[in-house]
Design a protein around this motif. Sequence first.
Motif, PDB file in Angstrom:
ATOM      1  N   ILE A 150       0.852  -1.201   0.000  1.00  9.47           N
ATOM      2  CA  ILE A 150       0.000   0.000   0.000  1.00  9.47           C
ATOM      3  C   ILE A 150       0.880   1.241   0.000  1.00  9.47           C
ATOM      4  CG2 ILE A 150      -1.695   1.346   1.315  1.00  9.47           C
ATOM      5  CD1 ILE A 150      -2.792  -1.282   2.391  1.00  9.47           C
ATOM      6  N   TRP A 151       1.897   1.231   0.867  1.00 11.69           N
ATOM      7  CA  TRP A 151       2.758   2.421   0.971  1.00 11.69           C
ATOM      8  C   TRP A 151       3.646   2.560  -0.261  1.00 11.69           C
ATOM      9  CZ3 TRP A 151       1.278   5.815   4.343  1.00 11.69           C
ATOM     10  CH2 TRP A 151       0.537   5.396   5.449  1.00 11.69           C
ATOM     11  N   ASN A 152       4.229   1.414  -0.709  1.00 10.63           N
ATOM     12  CA  ASN A 152       5.178   1.487  -1.832  1.00 10.63           C
ATOM     13  C   ASN A 152       4.498   1.793  -3.154  1.00 10.63           C
ATOM     14  OD1 ASN A 152       7.039   0.777   0.001  1.00 10.63           O
ATOM     15  ND2 ASN A 152       7.259  -1.348  -0.660  1.00 10.63           N
ATOM     16  N   ARG A 153       3.349   1.149  -3.391  1.00 11.35           N
ATOM     17  CA  ARG A 153       2.768   1.201  -4.734  1.00 11.35           C
ATOM     18  C   ARG A 153       1.609   2.195  -4.866  1.00 11.35           C
ATOM     19  NH1 ARG A 153       4.090  -3.139  -8.003  1.00 11.35           N
ATOM     20  NH2 ARG A 153       3.234  -1.762  -9.603  1.00 11.35           N
ATOM     21  N   ILE A 154       0.985   2.571  -3.764  1.00 12.38           N
ATOM     22  CA  ILE A 154      -0.174   3.457  -3.866  1.00 12.38           C
ATOM     23  C   ILE A 154       0.112   4.834  -3.255  1.00 12.38           C
ATOM     24  CG2 ILE A 154      -2.635   3.734  -3.314  1.00 12.38           C
ATOM     25  CD1 ILE A 154      -2.053   1.383  -5.187  1.00 12.38           C
ATOM     26  N   VAL A 155       0.471   4.840  -1.968  1.00 16.42           N
ATOM     27  CA  VAL A 155       0.602   6.132  -1.276  1.00 16.42           C
ATOM     28  C   VAL A 155       1.792   6.929  -1.819  1.00 16.42           C
ATOM     29  CG1 VAL A 155       0.922   7.257   0.954  1.00 16.42           C
ATOM     30  CG2 VAL A 155      -0.469   5.205   0.807  1.00 16.42           C
ATOM     31  N   LEU A 156       2.963   6.282  -1.874  1.00 18.21           N
ATOM     32  CA  LEU A 156       4.170   7.002  -2.303  1.00 18.21           C
ATOM     33  C   LEU A 156       4.051   7.562  -3.723  1.00 18.21           C
ATOM     34  CD1 LEU A 156       6.842   7.837  -1.058  1.00 18.21           C
ATOM     35  CD2 LEU A 156       7.889   5.850  -2.122  1.00 18.21           C
ATOM     36  N   PRO A 157       3.623   6.764  -4.723  1.00 15.02           N
ATOM     37  CA  PRO A 157       3.499   7.356  -6.065  1.00 15.02           C
ATOM     38  C   PRO A 157       2.526   8.533  -6.114  1.00 15.02           C
ATOM     39  CG  PRO A 157       3.329   4.976  -6.183  1.00 15.02           C
ATOM     40  CD  PRO A 157       3.326   5.327  -4.737  1.00 15.02           C
ATOM     41  N   MET A 158       1.470   8.483  -5.288  1.00 16.83           N
ATOM     42  CA  MET A 158       0.502   9.583  -5.329  1.00 16.83           C
ATOM     43  C   MET A 158       1.049  10.839  -4.662  1.00 16.83           C
ATOM     44  SD  MET A 158      -3.358   8.158  -5.150  1.00 16.83           S
ATOM     45  CE  MET A 158      -3.324   7.205  -3.671  1.00 16.83           C
ATOM     46  N   LEU A 159       1.928  10.668  -3.669  1.00 17.61           N
ATOM     47  CA  LEU A 159       2.466  11.841  -2.973  1.00 17.61           C
ATOM     48  C   LEU A 159       3.830  12.283  -3.515  1.00 17.61           C
ATOM     49  CD1 LEU A 159       1.525  11.104   0.761  1.00 17.61           C
ATOM     50  CD2 LEU A 159       0.314  12.516  -0.879  1.00 17.61           C
ATOM     51  N   LEU A 160       4.439  11.464  -4.385  1.00 16.63           N
ATOM     52  CA  LEU A 160       5.802  11.750  -4.855  1.00 16.63           C
ATOM     53  C   LEU A 160       5.936  13.107  -5.559  1.00 16.63           C
ATOM     54  CD1 LEU A 160       8.493  10.324  -4.592  1.00 16.63           C
ATOM     55  CD2 LEU A 160       8.193   9.402  -6.877  1.00 16.63           C
ATOM     56  N   PRO A 161       5.015  13.489  -6.464  1.00 21.27           N
ATOM     57  CA  PRO A 161       5.173  14.803  -7.094  1.00 21.27           C
ATOM     58  C   PRO A 161       5.186  15.938  -6.073  1.00 21.27           C
ATOM     59  CG  PRO A 161       3.509  13.513  -8.223  1.00 21.27           C
ATOM     60  CD  PRO A 161       3.852  12.765  -6.990  1.00 21.27           C
ATOM     61  N   ALA A 162       4.308  15.820  -5.060  1.00 25.18           N
ATOM     62  CA  ALA A 162       4.259  16.863  -4.024  1.00 25.18           C
ATOM     63  C   ALA A 162       5.569  16.898  -3.243  1.00 25.18           C
ATOM     64  CB  ALA A 162       3.091  16.603  -3.084  1.00 25.18           C
ATOM     65  N   LEU A 163       6.111  15.709  -2.957  1.00 27.77           N
ATOM     66  CA  LEU A 163       7.355  15.628  -2.193  1.00 27.77           C
ATOM     67  C   LEU A 163       8.516  16.247  -2.984  1.00 27.77           C
ATOM     68  CD1 LEU A 163       8.573  14.474   0.445  1.00 27.77           C
ATOM     69  CD2 LEU A 163       9.121  12.410  -0.827  1.00 27.77           C
ATOM     70  N   CYS A 164       8.594  15.917  -4.284  1.00 24.57           N
ATOM     71  CA  CYS A 164       9.666  16.460  -5.136  1.00 24.57           C
ATOM     72  C   CYS A 164       9.544  17.980  -5.225  1.00 24.57           C
ATOM     73  CB  CYS A 164       9.599  15.868  -6.540  1.00 24.57           C
ATOM     74  SG  CYS A 164       9.972  14.128  -6.569  1.00 24.57           S
ATOM     75  N   LEU A 165       8.309  18.446  -5.392  1.00 23.54           N
ATOM     76  CA  LEU A 165       8.068  19.889  -5.501  1.00 23.54           C
ATOM     77  C   LEU A 165       8.548  20.598  -4.231  1.00 23.54           C
ATOM     78  CD1 LEU A 165       6.613  22.347  -6.861  1.00 23.54           C
ATOM     79  CD2 LEU A 165       4.594  21.655  -5.607  1.00 23.54           C
ATOM     80  N   ALA A 166       8.152  20.056  -3.077  1.00 20.86           N
ATOM     81  CA  ALA A 166       8.507  20.691  -1.806  1.00 20.86           C
ATOM     82  C   ALA A 166      10.020  20.666  -1.595  1.00 20.86           C
ATOM     83  CB  ALA A 166       7.805  19.963  -0.660  1.00 20.86           C
ATOM     84  N   SER A 167      10.668  19.537  -1.924  1.00 23.48           N
ATOM     85  CA  SER A 167      12.123  19.436  -1.739  1.00 23.48           C
ATOM     86  C   SER A 167      12.838  20.427  -2.652  1.00 23.48           C
ATOM     87  CB  SER A 167      12.603  18.018  -2.045  1.00 23.48           C
ATOM     88  OG  SER A 167      12.009  17.125  -1.152  1.00 23.48           O
ATOM     89  N   ALA A 168      12.329  20.584  -3.878  1.00 27.46           N
ATOM     90  CA  ALA A 168      12.952  21.530  -4.812  1.00 27.46           C
ATOM     91  C   ALA A 168      12.859  22.956  -4.268  1.00 27.46           C
ATOM     92  CB  ALA A 168      12.260  21.432  -6.173  1.00 27.46           C
ATOM     93  N   VAL A 169      11.698  23.291  -3.697  1.00 22.47           N
ATOM     94  CA  VAL A 169      11.525  24.648  -3.146  1.00 22.47           C
ATOM     95  C   VAL A 169      12.487  24.857  -1.975  1.00 22.47           C
ATOM     96  CG1 VAL A 169       9.899  26.171  -1.943  1.00 22.47           C
ATOM     97  CG2 VAL A 169       9.148  24.887  -3.935  1.00 22.47           C
ATOM     98  N   VAL A 170      12.612  23.833  -1.112  1.00 21.33           N
ATOM     99  CA  VAL A 170      13.537  23.946   0.033  1.00 21.33           C
ATOM    100  C   VAL A 170      14.963  24.134  -0.479  1.00 21.33           C
ATOM    101  CG1 VAL A 170      14.568  22.665   1.948  1.00 21.33           C
ATOM    102  CG2 VAL A 170      12.111  22.630   1.639  1.00 21.33           C
TER     103      VAL A 170
END
Lengths: 198, 503
Positions: free
Chosen positions: B120-140
Amino acid sequence: MIELHHIHKNHGATVAVADVSLAVKRGESVALLGHSGSGKTTLLRLVAGLDLPDSGTVCVEGRIGMVFQSLALWPHAMVQEQIELVLHGPRWSGAAKTARVAEMLDVFGLDSWACRKPGTLSGGEQQRVALARAVASDPEILLLDEPLAHLDGGSRQELRERLLPILKGRAVLIATHDEEDARVLAQRCLRMREGRIV
Amino acid sequence: MTQPFLNSLLFAVMTTVFATVGGMAVFWGAVSASKTRGWGESILVGGAVGCLLMPPFLHAGAWWKVGMGLALPVATIPFGAMVLSLQLWPVVFLVLLAASRRLEPSLLEAARIFLPPRRIWNRIVLPMLLPALCLASAVVFILALNHFIVPTTFQTPVQIADVYVMFSSLYDTRAALLQSLPIWLISMATLALAARLAACGEMGRTNRHASLHAGFAFRGLPIPGGRVLWRGLGGVILLASLLPGLGGLISWVIPKHDEALRTYMTPLLGAVRLALPQFGASLVYAAGSALFASIFGVAIWRAMRVVASRRGGTAIADGKVAWLVEWILATPFVLSGLFLGILLIGASQAAGAWAWWQGTWLMGLAALAVRFVWIPFKAASVAHAQIQSDLLDAAKVFRLSSAATFKAVEWPAMKPSLATAAWMVYVLALWDVETLVLIYPAGGEPVSLRLFQLLHYGYDAQVGVLSLGLVAMGLLPGLALGFIRYAGFHRPSPQGHKMIAKR
């Protein structure tokens, strides 16, 4: 396969399900008919284990497949991945998985959309993907929440015919407000009103 | 590549890693608090906003004292990166939270039915939140690469500090811009990449009605490592981010005993009295830039909508032009304010007719408005996207004019977001050091600049009392707005009386 004994469930002050007892055996399809807010979806969620009853017992024996009212297709996964993801465990390794995905795509007429994401499909196409995903792992129990709601007349009839052989040999609980769907797909129809089976 | 440039990169990368890990940990803490009906999450959100709004010089100064007290190696890149990450993790946390609040709960319920917990975490949650995570890390990453105050406080020789020293001693705009070019290029490229990620990402936004709290979508899901662990970790990170700053503020202002009280009070009151002109300047900069940035931000957004509707399509409002406009507006916000000052000085020197405005209040106000204009612009576009499409469709069906639609449908829905955006600009302008440090006029020094200088000379009591004054100034509009709304809600309406009388 499914046994419910005196189930009660409230959502805040609203009674969602009141004193419902029900048994669905293997090979039996039961339709829950009723208007919006009559408690059909809540009952399905209780069987699926997504919600816990306030009182009463839920006994479920076997693996569950489910079609959600909102379809709940994972937006990042392509059609074939939606099916692939639910095929896990020793039974679905390697060639068996690939064959099963191909079979489901074929049965539900999804071959040409295998590499598309749900957001690019029409409502009817998404409905087929949700059905394919629900039955792909060959579950013993099938919970269908308004399974044909997003389809027009012709497609609805076609999919009913495709579904009938798939439902055989499973315990099936269908929530619908469409009498025709209930009559064709289920052997037994139960009417729900204000959380009770009447 | 020079050593300061390498230091800048290392500082930014370490800050990004620390802030991403910290933000994710607090996010899991919020998700783990799902049984608290959202109040656990609200505490974390409130704390995160508090961290973001804390003056950076106050945060850095407090951690300098803590580090020195514990004999830690404070004048090093890892320590500086750790301190800045304690202020920037809320970016990651809040972006993840916003993305997860928009997740349709049934997507995760379907995952619970069909998949084992690990998948659930590897295949569903992480892919759905990954763009947001990348965006936030880039801003930081961009914010850390362009940060001036924290590396300067911790005596880390980074590129920005080099540019500042070089420009303030030689006033050579061309050389300064050339020296800062690598930072610009990396920042702009990362920003473009982040904007593309945000535009392309599939975040599962099928749900039109965002959940009240993120834990709602994740309820019933097994959390790897256990809920207690993440809740505890989230709390520890929050306290580590807030306590030194707040503790420092209090301990600097409140003397230890009665005798000290007598000796401290005179310098404290003296510091306030002496800094009254600086408080006035801060108010002018903060209120003025909030006003101008809000007007310009909403005007740009509105112009784009009007042009789009006249052309009968959404290409301008939602397509490549919109992306380009947003990129241009966001650039001054994420780059160091120092560059804006250098550019404005260079431009006014190059264009003889504009030489008069160098060293005026207007230049400072313009610089701050340009730097923060993206915030109200973004607030307007996000608030507009959340208006129910049925309402806008109804306006179209009834052939309301563009102005009438704005007045009747768009403005009432966007008002709270725009007020919040204006307040954010006000607070950020109040804390600003780097935009104004090169361009403030004679007699127009704001409190933040005085504080930045006082920190270097160890005037702790004065730093504490001026910071407290600045924090009070920052909270003032929010409190006033809250009071007005409270009074408005509790005022009985004549219509209400009539209805009761009829019954």
